[in-house]
Each structure stands twice: as structure tokens, then as C-alpha cells.
Design a protein around this motif. Structure first.
Motif, PDB file in Angstrom:
ATOM      1  N   VAL A   1      78.690  96.985  34.933  1.00 49.80           N
ATOM      2  CA  VAL A   1      78.271  97.778  33.776  1.00 49.80           C
ATOM      3  C   VAL A   1      78.756  99.220  33.894  1.00 49.80           C
ATOM      4  CG1 VAL A   1      76.236  96.377  33.306  1.00 49.80           C
ATOM      5  CG2 VAL A   1      76.040  98.339  34.851  1.00 49.80           C
ATOM      6  N   ALA A   2      79.639  99.483  34.845  1.00 53.06           N
ATOM      7  CA  ALA A   2      80.101 100.860  35.070  1.00 53.06           C
ATOM      8  C   ALA A   2      80.762 101.438  33.824  1.00 53.06           C
ATOM      9  CB  ALA A   2      81.071 100.901  36.247  1.00 53.06           C
ATOM     10  N   TYR A   3      81.609 100.652  33.168  1.00 50.46           N
ATOM     11  CA  TYR A   3      82.292 101.163  31.972  1.00 50.46           C
ATOM     12  C   TYR A   3      81.311 101.355  30.823  1.00 50.46           C
ATOM     13  CZ  TYR A   3      86.776 100.375  34.209  1.00 50.46           C
ATOM     14  OH  TYR A   3      87.837 100.439  35.063  1.00 50.46           O
ATOM     15  N   ILE A   4      80.367 100.444  30.679  1.00 53.57           N
ATOM     16  CA  ILE A   4      79.365 100.552  29.613  1.00 53.57           C
ATOM     17  C   ILE A   4      78.507 101.791  29.836  1.00 53.57           C
ATOM     18  CG2 ILE A   4      77.379  99.431  28.533  1.00 53.57           C
ATOM     19  CD1 ILE A   4      78.666  96.745  29.418  1.00 53.57           C
ATOM     20  N   TYR A   5      78.053 101.985  31.082  1.00 50.44           N
ATOM     21  CA  TYR A   5      77.248 103.161  31.414  1.00 50.44           C
ATOM     22  C   TYR A   5      78.009 104.443  31.127  1.00 50.44           C
ATOM     23  CZ  TYR A   5      76.277 107.074  34.480  1.00 50.44           C
ATOM     24  OH  TYR A   5      76.105 108.334  34.957  1.00 50.44           O
ATOM     25  N   THR A   6      79.266 104.506  31.586  1.00 56.72           N
ATOM     26  CA  THR A   6      80.046 105.730  31.423  1.00 56.72           C
ATOM     27  C   THR A   6      80.317 106.021  29.948  1.00 56.72           C
ATOM     28  OG1 THR A   6      81.080 105.289  33.546  1.00 56.72           O
ATOM     29  CG2 THR A   6      82.114 106.954  32.169  1.00 56.72           C
ATOM     30  N   GLY A   7      80.664 104.993  29.195  1.00 50.72           N
ATOM     31  CA  GLY A   7      80.904 105.183  27.772  1.00 50.72           C
ATOM     32  C   GLY A   7      79.666 105.687  27.054  1.00 50.72           C
ATOM     33  N   PHE A   8      78.513 105.095  27.370  1.00 50.59           N
ATOM     34  CA  PHE A   8      77.259 105.518  26.747  1.00 50.59           C
ATOM     35  C   PHE A   8      76.891 106.936  27.172  1.00 50.59           C
ATOM     36  CE2 PHE A   8      72.560 105.633  26.529  1.00 50.59           C
ATOM     37  CZ  PHE A   8      72.422 105.440  25.160  1.00 50.59           C
ATOM     38  N   ALA A   9      77.080 107.249  28.466  1.00 48.25           N
ATOM     39  CA  ALA A   9      76.759 108.590  28.969  1.00 48.25           C
ATOM     40  C   ALA A   9      77.625 109.647  28.290  1.00 48.25           C
ATOM     41  CB  ALA A   9      76.950 108.647  30.486  1.00 48.25           C
ATOM     42  N   ILE A  10      78.923 109.378  28.157  1.00 45.16           N
ATOM     43  CA  ILE A  10      79.824 110.337  27.509  1.00 45.16           C
ATOM     44  C   ILE A  10      79.455 110.497  26.029  1.00 45.16           C
ATOM     45  CG2 ILE A  10      82.222 110.703  26.782  1.00 45.16           C
ATOM     46  CD1 ILE A  10      83.040 109.548  29.532  1.00 45.16           C
ATOM     47  N   PHE A  11      79.109 109.388  25.371  1.00 44.81           N
ATOM     48  CA  PHE A  11      78.669 109.447  23.974  1.00 44.81           C
ATOM     49  C   PHE A  11      77.419 110.320  23.843  1.00 44.81           C
ATOM     50  CE2 PHE A  11      75.813 107.706  20.713  1.00 44.81           C
ATOM     51  CZ  PHE A  11      76.585 107.927  19.572  1.00 44.81           C
ATOM     52  N   MET A  12      76.449 110.138  24.755  1.00 44.34           N
ATOM     53  CA  MET A  12      75.211 110.926  24.722  1.00 44.34           C
ATOM     54  C   MET A  12      75.490 112.414  24.991  1.00 44.34           C
ATOM     55  SD  MET A  12      72.541 109.076  24.030  1.00 44.34           S
ATOM     56  CE  MET A  12      71.160 109.943  24.727  1.00 44.34           C
ATOM     57  N   ILE A  13      76.371 112.698  25.961  1.00 45.56           N
ATOM     58  CA  ILE A  13      76.679 114.085  26.311  1.00 45.56           C
ATOM     59  C   ILE A  13      77.356 114.793  25.141  1.00 45.56           C
ATOM     60  CG2 ILE A  13      78.134 115.539  27.800  1.00 45.56           C
ATOM     61  CD1 ILE A  13      77.566 113.382  30.027  1.00 45.56           C
ATOM     62  N   LEU A  14      78.351 114.138  24.529  1.00 38.98           N
ATOM     63  CA  LEU A  14      79.043 114.744  23.392  1.00 38.98           C
ATOM     64  C   LEU A  14      78.108 114.875  22.188  1.00 38.98           C
ATOM     65  CD1 LEU A  14      82.534 113.001  23.663  1.00 38.98           C
ATOM     66  CD2 LEU A  14      81.886 115.306  24.410  1.00 38.98           C
ATOM     67  N   GLY A  15      77.230 113.881  21.993  1.00 36.88           N
ATOM     68  CA  GLY A  15      76.247 113.964  20.910  1.00 36.88           C
ATOM     69  C   GLY A  15      75.292 115.128  21.104  1.00 36.88           C
ATOM     70  N   LEU A  16      74.868 115.339  22.347  1.00 35.10           N
ATOM     71  CA  LEU A  16      73.973 116.458  22.655  1.00 35.10           C
ATOM     72  C   LEU A  16      74.679 117.795  22.422  1.00 35.10           C
ATOM     73  CD1 LEU A  16      71.137 117.133  23.753  1.00 35.10           C
ATOM     74  CD2 LEU A  16      72.148 117.181  26.041  1.00 35.10           C
ATOM     75  N   ALA A  17      75.964 117.855  22.766  1.00 30.39           N
ATOM     76  CA  ALA A  17      76.731 119.082  22.527  1.00 30.39           C
ATOM     77  C   ALA A  17      76.802 119.395  21.031  1.00 30.39           C
ATOM     78  CB  ALA A  17      78.134 118.946  23.112  1.00 30.39           C
ATOM     79  N   VAL A  18      76.987 118.355  20.206  1.00 28.77           N
ATOM     80  CA  VAL A  18      77.041 118.559  18.751  1.00 28.77           C
ATOM     81  C   VAL A  18      75.679 119.016  18.227  1.00 28.77           C
ATOM     82  CG1 VAL A  18      77.291 117.352  16.534  1.00 28.77           C
ATOM     83  CG2 VAL A  18      78.941 116.958  18.379  1.00 28.77           C
ATOM     84  N   ILE A  19      74.600 118.393  18.713  1.00 27.01           N
ATOM     85  CA  ILE A  19      73.246 118.752  18.269  1.00 27.01           C
ATOM     86  C   ILE A  19      72.900 120.189  18.662  1.00 27.01           C
ATOM     87  CG2 ILE A  19      70.787 118.286  18.674  1.00 27.01           C
ATOM     88  CD1 ILE A  19      71.558 115.301  18.867  1.00 27.01           C
ATOM     89  N   GLN A  20      73.313 120.593  19.871  1.00 23.51           N
ATOM     90  CA  GLN A  20      72.972 121.925  20.367  1.00 23.51           C
ATOM     91  C   GLN A  20      73.974 123.010  19.953  1.00 23.51           C
ATOM     92  OE1 GLN A  20      72.122 121.940  24.560  1.00 23.51           O
ATOM     93  NE2 GLN A  20      70.422 120.518  24.351  1.00 23.51           N
ATOM     94  N   TRP A  21      75.021 122.624  19.208  1.00 27.17           N
ATOM     95  CA  TRP A  21      75.992 123.632  18.765  1.00 27.17           C
ATOM     96  C   TRP A  21      75.280 124.638  17.860  1.00 27.17           C
ATOM     97  CZ3 TRP A  21      80.860 124.131  20.532  1.00 27.17           C
ATOM     98  CH2 TRP A  21      81.665 125.076  19.899  1.00 27.17           C
ATOM     99  N   PRO A  22      75.402 125.930  18.151  1.00 29.38           N
ATOM    100  CA  PRO A  22      74.645 126.936  17.382  1.00 29.38           C
ATOM    101  C   PRO A  22      75.114 127.043  15.930  1.00 29.38           C
ATOM    102  CG  PRO A  22      76.193 127.990  18.880  1.00 29.38           C
ATOM    103  CD  PRO A  22      76.223 126.531  19.200  1.00 29.38           C
ATOM    104  N   GLU A  23      74.147 127.194  15.024  1.00 31.00           N
ATOM    105  CA  GLU A  23      74.471 127.384  13.608  1.00 31.00           C
ATOM    106  C   GLU A  23      75.174 128.723  13.405  1.00 31.00           C
ATOM    107  OE1 GLU A  23      70.890 126.897  11.303  1.00 31.00           O
ATOM    108  OE2 GLU A  23      70.249 125.227  12.576  1.00 31.00           O
TER     109      GLU A  23
END
Length: 196
Positions: free
Chosen positions: A25-47
Motif C-alpha cells: 500500500v506504499a503507493y496508495i499511502y503516498t498518493g493519498f498523503a501528497i493529495f492531503m498535503i496539497l489540499g491543505l496548502a490550498v485551504i490554508q492559502w491566504p486570501e
């Protein structure tokens, strides 16, 4: 077809494969982790303004959930805020990639312990340097905002000396424990091979 069977471990018993890979599940974990990290960056991007959660702790500041107004802030404070923002997500990504490499190493027959140990050694260093660096950026931003707004007291984001820092240190300790267990297992394996 042969490569797919090898990757899934379907022909593991047929022949000796020094570089055998099994399904993981290494690839699944990494893909999901990168998706979550990039999603968090978008959410926390300052207005607007600079990326900082200081407004949540200090309502008298002009800002929102993930930003503070850059008005009257020094250039150093603005640079430190953006550097801390990028730094945080780079540490997240580096840790996810390193843990992916460790997970992949466990699914190799040939020298998996040595490969895992070589990669695992870097994870606590990345986390420790990452946490120290992020704490420094946060302190510089808090100091700059406090001076610009002439605040008597400023509640700042929890960093190294907080629950967040404690979780990081406990995770690092767990990694050292795992590394020690792997080293012990490697020593026992070498002793057994030498005896045979």
C-alpha cells in the motif's frame, strides 16, 4: 505479465528472485498523503496579506482564519511568513516521500533491512530540522506582527514547545525505536548466516 505477477508476489515460490516485489500500500499511502498535503496548502492559502493563523488567537488583528494583513509589516516579517508557509509543506512532503521509500524497502527480498535503515535514518533528521526551522519562522513573524501592531501581548501559534512539538518528538522517538529493532534483527540475521 511476468512483471505484474512478480509485483503481486504470485510467483514468489517458483524461483529465487533477488529483487522480488510484493503488492504493498506504499503507493496508495503516498498518493493519498501528497493529495492531503496539497489540499491543505490550498485551504490554508491566504486570501490576502501573509499566511499566518495569528488572527485566530488575536481577534484585534486584521485578518482571517489563515492570514493576517501585511499592512505596516516589515519586509523581513513578510518573507519569514511565506518562507515558513513553504517550509512547513516541504517538510510534510519530504517526510511522506521518505516514509514511502521505507515502506517500499520492506517489500524487497534483497537487503531490505539495510535499505530501510539507510532511508529511515533521514526521517528524524528531516522532522527535527523541520520543526526547529518552522519554530524560528513562526517566532520571527510573531515578533514582526507584534511590533507593527504595537500589541502588549500576542498569543502565537503553538510550535516546538507545545503539544505539536511533543507529538513530533514522540514520533521521532518511535522511529529511533523501530531503527534499533531493525538493527538488532539485522545483527541476529548476520549471526545466523555466519553460523550456517
Amino acid at each position: 505479465m511476468g512483471k505484474l505477477k512478480n509485483y503481486l508476489g504470485l510467483d514468489a515460490g517458483n524461483k529465487n528472485q533477488p529483487e522480488e516485489h510484493n503488492f504493498s500500500v506504499a503507493y496508495i499511502y503516498t498518493g493519498f498523503a501528497i493529495f492531503m498535503i496539497l489540499g491543505l496548502a490550498v485551504i490554508q492559502w491566504p486570501e490576502q496579506g501573509i499566511p499566518s493563523p495569528l488572527h485566530r488567537f488575536n481577534p484585534e488583528l486584521t485578518g482571517g482564519t489563515h492570514w493576517v494583513s501585511a499592512e505596516n509589516l516589515s519586509q523581513l516579517t513578510v518573507v519569514a511568513a511565506w518562507a515558513g508557509f513553504v517550509w512547513k509543506f516541504m517538510v510534510y512532503l519530504a517526510t511522506a516521500v521518505l516514509l514511502h521509500r521505507v515502506a517500499k524497502a520492506f517489500y524487497r527480498k534483497a537487503d531490505f533491512t539495510v535499505t530501510a535503515l539507510a532511508t529511515l535514518r533521514a526521517v528524524p533528521i528531516v522532522l527535527l530540522i523541520g520543526m526547529i526551522g518552522y519554530s524560528i519562522f513562526t517566532e520571527v513573524v510573531a515578533f514582526g506582527v507584534s511590533r507593527a501592531y504595537a500589541l502588549d501581548s500576542l498569543e502565537k501559534e503553538a510550535t516546538f514547545f507545545s503539544d505539536q512539538g511533543m507529538v513530533t518528538l514522540l514520533f521521532i522517538a518511535a522511529l529511533f525505536f523501530i531503527e534499533g529493532a531493525l538493527r538488532r534483527g539485522l545483527t541476529l540475521q548476520e549471526d545466523t548466516d555466519a553460523t550456517i
